[in-house]
Design a protein around this motif. Structure first.
Motif, PDB file in Angstrom:
ATOM      1  N   MET A 149       0.851  -1.161   0.000  1.00 51.04           N
ATOM      2  CA  MET A 149       0.000   0.000   0.000  1.00 51.04           C
ATOM      3  C   MET A 149       0.902   1.231   0.000  1.00 51.04           C
ATOM      4  SD  MET A 149      -3.388   0.595   2.235  1.00 51.04           S
ATOM      5  CE  MET A 149      -2.568   0.514   3.776  1.00 51.04           C
ATOM      6  N   ARG A 150       0.497   2.217  -0.846  1.00 47.80           N
ATOM      7  CA  ARG A 150       1.356   3.388  -0.978  1.00 47.80           C
ATOM      8  C   ARG A 150       0.549   4.595  -1.433  1.00 47.80           C
ATOM      9  NH1 ARG A 150       2.937   3.812  -6.535  1.00 47.80           N
ATOM     10  NH2 ARG A 150       2.124   2.068  -7.724  1.00 47.80           N
ATOM     11  N   ASP A 151       1.179   5.732  -1.435  1.00 49.78           N
ATOM     12  CA  ASP A 151       0.614   6.965  -1.967  1.00 49.78           C
ATOM     13  C   ASP A 151       1.144   7.188  -3.384  1.00 49.78           C
ATOM     14  OD1 ASP A 151      -0.839   7.518   0.299  1.00 49.78           O
ATOM     15  OD2 ASP A 151       0.516   9.036   1.068  1.00 49.78           O
ATOM     16  N   ASN A 152       0.535   8.137  -4.061  1.00 48.36           N
ATOM     17  CA  ASN A 152       0.957   8.570  -5.403  1.00 48.36           C
ATOM     18  C   ASN A 152       0.792   7.506  -6.476  1.00 48.36           C
ATOM     19  OD1 ASN A 152       1.725  11.236  -4.563  1.00 48.36           O
ATOM     20  ND2 ASN A 152       3.529  10.305  -3.624  1.00 48.36           N
ATOM     21  N   ILE A 153      -0.320   6.794  -6.452  1.00 46.79           N
ATOM     22  CA  ILE A 153      -0.626   5.845  -7.520  1.00 46.79           C
ATOM     23  C   ILE A 153      -1.357   6.639  -8.599  1.00 46.79           C
ATOM     24  CG2 ILE A 153      -1.892   3.767  -8.144  1.00 46.79           C
ATOM     25  CD1 ILE A 153      -1.646   2.944  -5.144  1.00 46.79           C
ATOM     26  N   VAL A 154      -0.767   6.750  -9.770  1.00 43.45           N
ATOM     27  CA  VAL A 154      -1.337   7.541 -10.859  1.00 43.45           C
ATOM     28  C   VAL A 154      -2.085   6.610 -11.808  1.00 43.45           C
ATOM     29  CG1 VAL A 154      -0.832   9.122 -12.759  1.00 43.45           C
ATOM     30  CG2 VAL A 154       0.527   9.237 -10.657  1.00 43.45           C
ATOM     31  N   LEU A 155      -3.374   6.905 -12.007  1.00 49.85           N
ATOM     32  CA  LEU A 155      -4.242   6.108 -12.865  1.00 49.85           C
ATOM     33  C   LEU A 155      -4.871   7.031 -13.898  1.00 49.85           C
ATOM     34  CD1 LEU A 155      -6.081   4.311  -9.937  1.00 49.85           C
ATOM     35  CD2 LEU A 155      -4.165   3.395 -11.250  1.00 49.85           C
ATOM     36  N   SER A 156      -5.039   6.532 -15.123  1.00 50.34           N
ATOM     37  CA  SER A 156      -5.623   7.365 -16.167  1.00 50.34           C
ATOM     38  C   SER A 156      -6.517   6.532 -17.072  1.00 50.34           C
ATOM     39  CB  SER A 156      -4.516   8.011 -17.000  1.00 50.34           C
ATOM     40  OG  SER A 156      -5.072   8.800 -18.033  1.00 50.34           O
ATOM     41  N   ASP A 157      -7.545   7.205 -17.595  1.00 50.74           N
ATOM     42  CA  ASP A 157      -8.399   6.575 -18.605  1.00 50.74           C
ATOM     43  C   ASP A 157      -8.142   7.186 -19.973  1.00 50.74           C
ATOM     44  OD1 ASP A 157      -9.626   9.057 -18.553  1.00 50.74           O
ATOM     45  OD2 ASP A 157     -11.638   8.283 -18.179  1.00 50.74           O
ATOM     46  N   GLY A 158      -7.088   7.979 -20.111  1.00 50.25           N
ATOM     47  CA  GLY A 158      -6.753   8.653 -21.357  1.00 50.25           C
ATOM     48  C   GLY A 158      -7.283  10.067 -21.415  1.00 50.25           C
ATOM     49  N   THR A 159      -8.339  10.340 -20.665  1.00 49.05           N
ATOM     50  CA  THR A 159      -8.919  11.678 -20.627  1.00 49.05           C
ATOM     51  C   THR A 159      -8.648  12.351 -19.288  1.00 49.05           C
ATOM     52  OG1 THR A 159     -10.699  10.935 -22.080  1.00 49.05           O
ATOM     53  CG2 THR A 159     -11.059  12.994 -20.895  1.00 49.05           C
ATOM     54  N   GLU A 160      -8.820  11.592 -18.239  1.00 44.16           N
ATOM     55  CA  GLU A 160      -8.623  12.115 -16.893  1.00 44.16           C
ATOM     56  C   GLU A 160      -7.616  11.253 -16.138  1.00 44.16           C
ATOM     57  OE1 GLU A 160     -12.463  14.161 -15.263  1.00 44.16           O
ATOM     58  OE2 GLU A 160     -12.979  12.154 -15.962  1.00 44.16           O
ATOM     59  N   THR A 161      -7.024  11.862 -15.150  1.00 41.74           N
ATOM     60  CA  THR A 161      -6.054  11.169 -14.315  1.00 41.74           C
ATOM     61  C   THR A 161      -6.503  11.275 -12.864  1.00 41.74           C
ATOM     62  OG1 THR A 161      -4.267  11.679 -15.842  1.00 41.74           O
ATOM     63  CG2 THR A 161      -3.628  11.115 -13.589  1.00 41.74           C
ATOM     64  N   ILE A 162      -6.341  10.193 -12.152  1.00 39.94           N
ATOM     65  CA  ILE A 162      -6.643  10.156 -10.725  1.00 39.94           C
ATOM     66  C   ILE A 162      -5.363   9.758  -9.995  1.00 39.94           C
ATOM     67  CG2 ILE A 162      -8.012   9.106  -8.895  1.00 39.94           C
ATOM     68  CD1 ILE A 162     -10.115   8.383 -10.965  1.00 39.94           C
ATOM     69  N   VAL A 163      -5.042  10.500  -8.951  1.00 35.40           N
ATOM     70  CA  VAL A 163      -3.929  10.133  -8.078  1.00 35.40           C
ATOM     71  C   VAL A 163      -4.550   9.535  -6.822  1.00 35.40           C
ATOM     72  CG1 VAL A 163      -1.935  10.938  -6.767  1.00 35.40           C
ATOM     73  CG2 VAL A 163      -2.487  11.987  -8.989  1.00 35.40           C
ATOM     74  N   VAL A 164      -4.194   8.293  -6.541  1.00 36.34           N
ATOM     75  CA  VAL A 164      -4.715   7.596  -5.365  1.00 36.34           C
ATOM     76  C   VAL A 164      -3.626   7.543  -4.307  1.00 36.34           C
ATOM     77  CG1 VAL A 164      -5.663   5.434  -4.482  1.00 36.34           C
ATOM     78  CG2 VAL A 164      -6.249   6.195  -6.790  1.00 36.34           C
ATOM     79  N   ASN A 165      -3.990   7.962  -3.128  1.00 35.75           N
ATOM     80  CA  ASN A 165      -3.081   7.928  -1.987  1.00 35.75           C
ATOM     81  C   ASN A 165      -3.634   6.935  -0.974  1.00 35.75           C
ATOM     82  OD1 ASN A 165      -1.188   9.976  -2.900  1.00 35.75           O
ATOM     83  ND2 ASN A 165      -2.902  11.386  -2.682  1.00 35.75           N
ATOM     84  N   GLN A 166      -3.372   5.649  -1.221  1.00 36.46           N
ATOM     85  CA  GLN A 166      -3.922   4.575  -0.389  1.00 36.46           C
ATOM     86  C   GLN A 166      -3.489   4.706   1.064  1.00 36.46           C
ATOM     87  OE1 GLN A 166      -2.144   1.281  -2.449  1.00 36.46           O
ATOM     88  NE2 GLN A 166      -4.070   0.694  -3.439  1.00 36.46           N
ATOM     89  N   LEU A 167      -2.210   4.943   1.270  1.00 38.05           N
ATOM     90  CA  LEU A 167      -1.674   5.027   2.630  1.00 38.05           C
ATOM     91  C   LEU A 167      -2.299   6.193   3.398  1.00 38.05           C
ATOM     92  CD1 LEU A 167       0.306   3.679   4.566  1.00 38.05           C
ATOM     93  CD2 LEU A 167       2.074   5.216   3.712  1.00 38.05           C
ATOM     94  N   SER A 168      -2.381   7.350   2.754  1.00 37.50           N
ATOM     95  CA  SER A 168      -2.997   8.510   3.400  1.00 37.50           C
ATOM     96  C   SER A 168      -4.472   8.276   3.678  1.00 37.50           C
ATOM     97  CB  SER A 168      -2.818   9.757   2.529  1.00 37.50           C
ATOM     98  OG  SER A 168      -1.473  10.183   2.532  1.00 37.50           O
ATOM     99  N   TYR A 169      -5.163   7.622   2.743  1.00 34.37           N
ATOM    100  CA  TYR A 169      -6.584   7.327   2.922  1.00 34.37           C
ATOM    101  C   TYR A 169      -6.782   6.416   4.131  1.00 34.37           C
ATOM    102  CZ  TYR A 169     -11.389   6.144   1.445  1.00 34.37           C
ATOM    103  OH  TYR A 169     -12.755   5.970   1.367  1.00 34.37           O
ATOM    104  N   CYS A 170      -5.965   5.403   4.222  1.00 32.98           N
ATOM    105  CA  CYS A 170      -6.030   4.460   5.330  1.00 32.98           C
ATOM    106  C   CYS A 170      -5.838   5.197   6.664  1.00 32.98           C
ATOM    107  CB  CYS A 170      -4.950   3.401   5.119  1.00 32.98           C
ATOM    108  SG  CYS A 170      -5.003   2.026   6.247  1.00 32.98           S
TER     109      CYS A 170
END
Length: 122
Positions: free
Chosen positions: A1-22
């Protein structure tokens, strides 16, 4: 589990911070139920797969709509929406939502956490 997971669908990007969320969820449990950090930590540790599962664009997109995260915290701690009365009022009115926003902002700042899910335009 970590922060700064960058995900994209080609149009938008989401940065997921799993550790911070937890960590945010742990502190929300502490603030809203009055239990110790150790109790909240133990509860959240039992649900780590939930946080680890926020690892693709769809799951992150769906989870971003779970704000305010109070409800996620209470569901994880109490095992569902039916639970005893929290120490602080739930954010289900504009006034209480304002209180929740201040609490969340303070937790993020005091614990040096990142926003759990950040939407960015490409």
């Amino acid at each position: 589990m970590r922060d700064n997971i960058v995900l994209s669908d080609g149009t938008e990007t989401i940065v997921v911070n799993q550790l911070s969320y937890c960590e945010l969820i742990k502190w929300l449990i502490v603030k809203y139920t009055g239990v110790s950090y150790q109790e909240a930590d133990s509860c959240v540790e039992q649900h780590i797969p939930f946080f680890e599962g926020i690892d693709n664009f769809l799951s992150a997109s769906l989870e971003s709509h779970s704000w305010p995260y109070y409800y996620t915290a209470m569901d994880l701690f109490f095992g569902g929406h039916t639970h005893t009365k929290p120490v602080l009022p739930p954010p289900d009115t504009p006034e209480r939502l304002g209180l929740y926003e201040k609490i969340e902002e303070n937790i993020l700042r005091e614990q040096n956490l990142k926003e759990p899910i950040i939407w960015e335009s490409n």
